[in-house]
Write a protein that holds these residues in place. Structure first.
Motif, PDB file in Angstrom:
ATOM      1  N   ALA A   1      33.848  99.362  65.712  1.00 56.50           N
ATOM      2  CA  ALA A   1      34.558 100.328  66.556  1.00 56.50           C
ATOM      3  C   ALA A   1      33.965 101.732  66.415  1.00 56.50           C
ATOM      4  CB  ALA A   1      36.039 100.339  66.208  1.00 56.50           C
ATOM      5  N   ASN A   2      33.487 102.068  65.227  1.00 64.26           N
ATOM      6  CA  ASN A   2      32.864 103.380  65.024  1.00 64.26           C
ATOM      7  C   ASN A   2      31.545 103.510  65.779  1.00 64.26           C
ATOM      8  OD1 ASN A   2      34.900 104.379  63.379  1.00 64.26           O
ATOM      9  ND2 ASN A   2      33.948 103.622  61.508  1.00 64.26           N
ATOM     10  N   LYS A   3      30.901 102.373  66.058  1.00 65.25           N
ATOM     11  CA  LYS A   3      29.618 102.387  66.768  1.00 65.25           C
ATOM     12  C   LYS A   3      29.769 102.255  68.279  1.00 65.25           C
ATOM     13  CE  LYS A   3      27.245 100.193  62.909  1.00 65.25           C
ATOM     14  NZ  LYS A   3      26.607  98.963  62.443  1.00 65.25           N
ATOM     15  N   ASP A   4      30.915 101.807  68.743  1.00 63.77           N
ATOM     16  CA  ASP A   4      31.113 101.539  70.170  1.00 63.77           C
ATOM     17  C   ASP A   4      32.356 102.284  70.651  1.00 63.77           C
ATOM     18  OD1 ASP A   4      31.521 100.514  72.727  1.00 63.77           O
ATOM     19  OD2 ASP A   4      31.094  98.448  72.136  1.00 63.77           O
ATOM     20  N   GLU A   5      32.169 103.290  71.463  1.00 62.29           N
ATOM     21  CA  GLU A   5      33.290 104.113  71.925  1.00 62.29           C
ATOM     22  C   GLU A   5      34.228 103.365  72.865  1.00 62.29           C
ATOM     23  OE1 GLU A   5      31.158 106.361  75.686  1.00 62.29           O
ATOM     24  OE2 GLU A   5      31.315 107.406  73.777  1.00 62.29           O
ATOM     25  N   ARG A   6      33.840 102.177  73.311  1.00 59.57           N
ATOM     26  CA  ARG A   6      34.697 101.382  74.185  1.00 59.57           C
ATOM     27  C   ARG A   6      35.705 100.536  73.395  1.00 59.57           C
ATOM     28  NH1 ARG A   6      31.777  97.506  76.992  1.00 59.57           N
ATOM     29  NH2 ARG A   6      30.535  97.409  75.119  1.00 59.57           N
ATOM     30  N   ILE A   7      35.618 100.574  72.060  1.00 57.00           N
ATOM     31  CA  ILE A   7      36.545  99.825  71.209  1.00 57.00           C
ATOM     32  C   ILE A   7      37.449 100.822  70.496  1.00 57.00           C
ATOM     33  CG2 ILE A   7      36.783  98.239  69.268  1.00 57.00           C
ATOM     34  CD1 ILE A   7      33.917  97.259  69.949  1.00 57.00           C
ATOM     35  N   ILE A   8      38.753 100.708  70.727  1.00 56.31           N
ATOM     36  CA  ILE A   8      39.736 101.607  70.130  1.00 56.31           C
ATOM     37  C   ILE A   8      40.665 100.784  69.245  1.00 56.31           C
ATOM     38  CG2 ILE A   8      41.578 103.282  70.571  1.00 56.31           C
ATOM     39  CD1 ILE A   8      38.785 104.115  71.620  1.00 56.31           C
ATOM     40  N   LEU A   9      40.835 101.212  68.002  1.00 52.98           N
ATOM     41  CA  LEU A   9      41.707 100.523  67.061  1.00 52.98           C
ATOM     42  C   LEU A   9      42.968 101.358  66.826  1.00 52.98           C
ATOM     43  CD1 LEU A   9      39.034  99.455  64.394  1.00 52.98           C
ATOM     44  CD2 LEU A   9      39.746  98.240  66.477  1.00 52.98           C
ATOM     45  N   VAL A  10      44.106 100.724  66.935  1.00 50.70           N
ATOM     46  CA  VAL A  10      45.394 101.399  66.713  1.00 50.70           C
ATOM     47  C   VAL A  10      46.128 100.615  65.648  1.00 50.70           C
ATOM     48  CG1 VAL A  10      47.556 102.177  67.735  1.00 50.70           C
ATOM     49  CG2 VAL A  10      45.465 102.151  69.110  1.00 50.70           C
ATOM     50  N   SER A  11      46.421 101.273  64.520  1.00 49.59           N
ATOM     51  CA  SER A  11      47.065 100.597  63.397  1.00 49.59           C
ATOM     52  C   SER A  11      48.461 101.157  63.178  1.00 49.59           C
ATOM     53  CB  SER A  11      46.232 100.796  62.124  1.00 49.59           C
ATOM     54  OG  SER A  11      46.881 100.217  61.026  1.00 49.59           O
ATOM     55  N   PHE A  12      49.361 100.271  62.806  1.00 48.88           N
ATOM     56  CA  PHE A  12      50.732 100.677  62.468  1.00 48.88           C
ATOM     57  C   PHE A  12      50.965 100.582  60.974  1.00 48.88           C
ATOM     58  CE2 PHE A  12      50.842  99.156  66.833  1.00 48.88           C
ATOM     59  CZ  PHE A  12      51.358 100.259  67.466  1.00 48.88           C
ATOM     60  N   SER A  13      49.879 100.367  60.201  1.00 43.31           N
ATOM     61  CA  SER A  13      50.022 100.264  58.746  1.00 43.31           C
ATOM     62  C   SER A  13      50.295 101.632  58.161  1.00 43.31           C
ATOM     63  CB  SER A  13      48.787  99.632  58.132  1.00 43.31           C
ATOM     64  OG  SER A  13      47.662 100.469  58.352  1.00 43.31           O
TER      65      SER A  13
END
Length: 90
Positions: A77-89
């Motif tokens: 995800a850090n290398k590809d701006e089209r991948i967004i990670l959303v965490s609820f941890s």
């Protein structure tokens, strides 16, 4: 919204938690997991494979996870701006 459908090639049923599009032909695909395990590349790869059922100019991938993400998933995800990670941890 959510999408359910059948792959015309494999005849398998698929569902995608979130699907959105805009007027330029770009699409957003999202996967939501509410498990105690961190989300890994397998979920992202599944989402990408399912997104190929759609015709679009550009795809964006949003992953929502209660437990967070593995390091390999975060690195990609850090290398590809089209991948967004959303965490609820916490």
């Amino acid at each position: 919204g959510r999408w359910w459908g059948i792959d015309p090639f494999t005849r398998e049923r698929h569902s995608i938690s979130i699907v959105a599009s805009n007027h330029s032909g770009s699409m957003l695909f999202g996967a939501c997991k509410w498990s105690a395990e961190k989300m890994d590349l397998a979920e992202l790869n599944d989402l990408k494979a399912q997104s190929e059922l759609f015709s679009c100019s550009e795809s964006y991938y949003y992953l929502f996870s209660r437990a967070g993400f593995t390091k390999t998933c975060q690195d990609l995800a850090n290398k590809d701006e089209r991948i967004i990670l959303v965490s609820f941890s916490k």
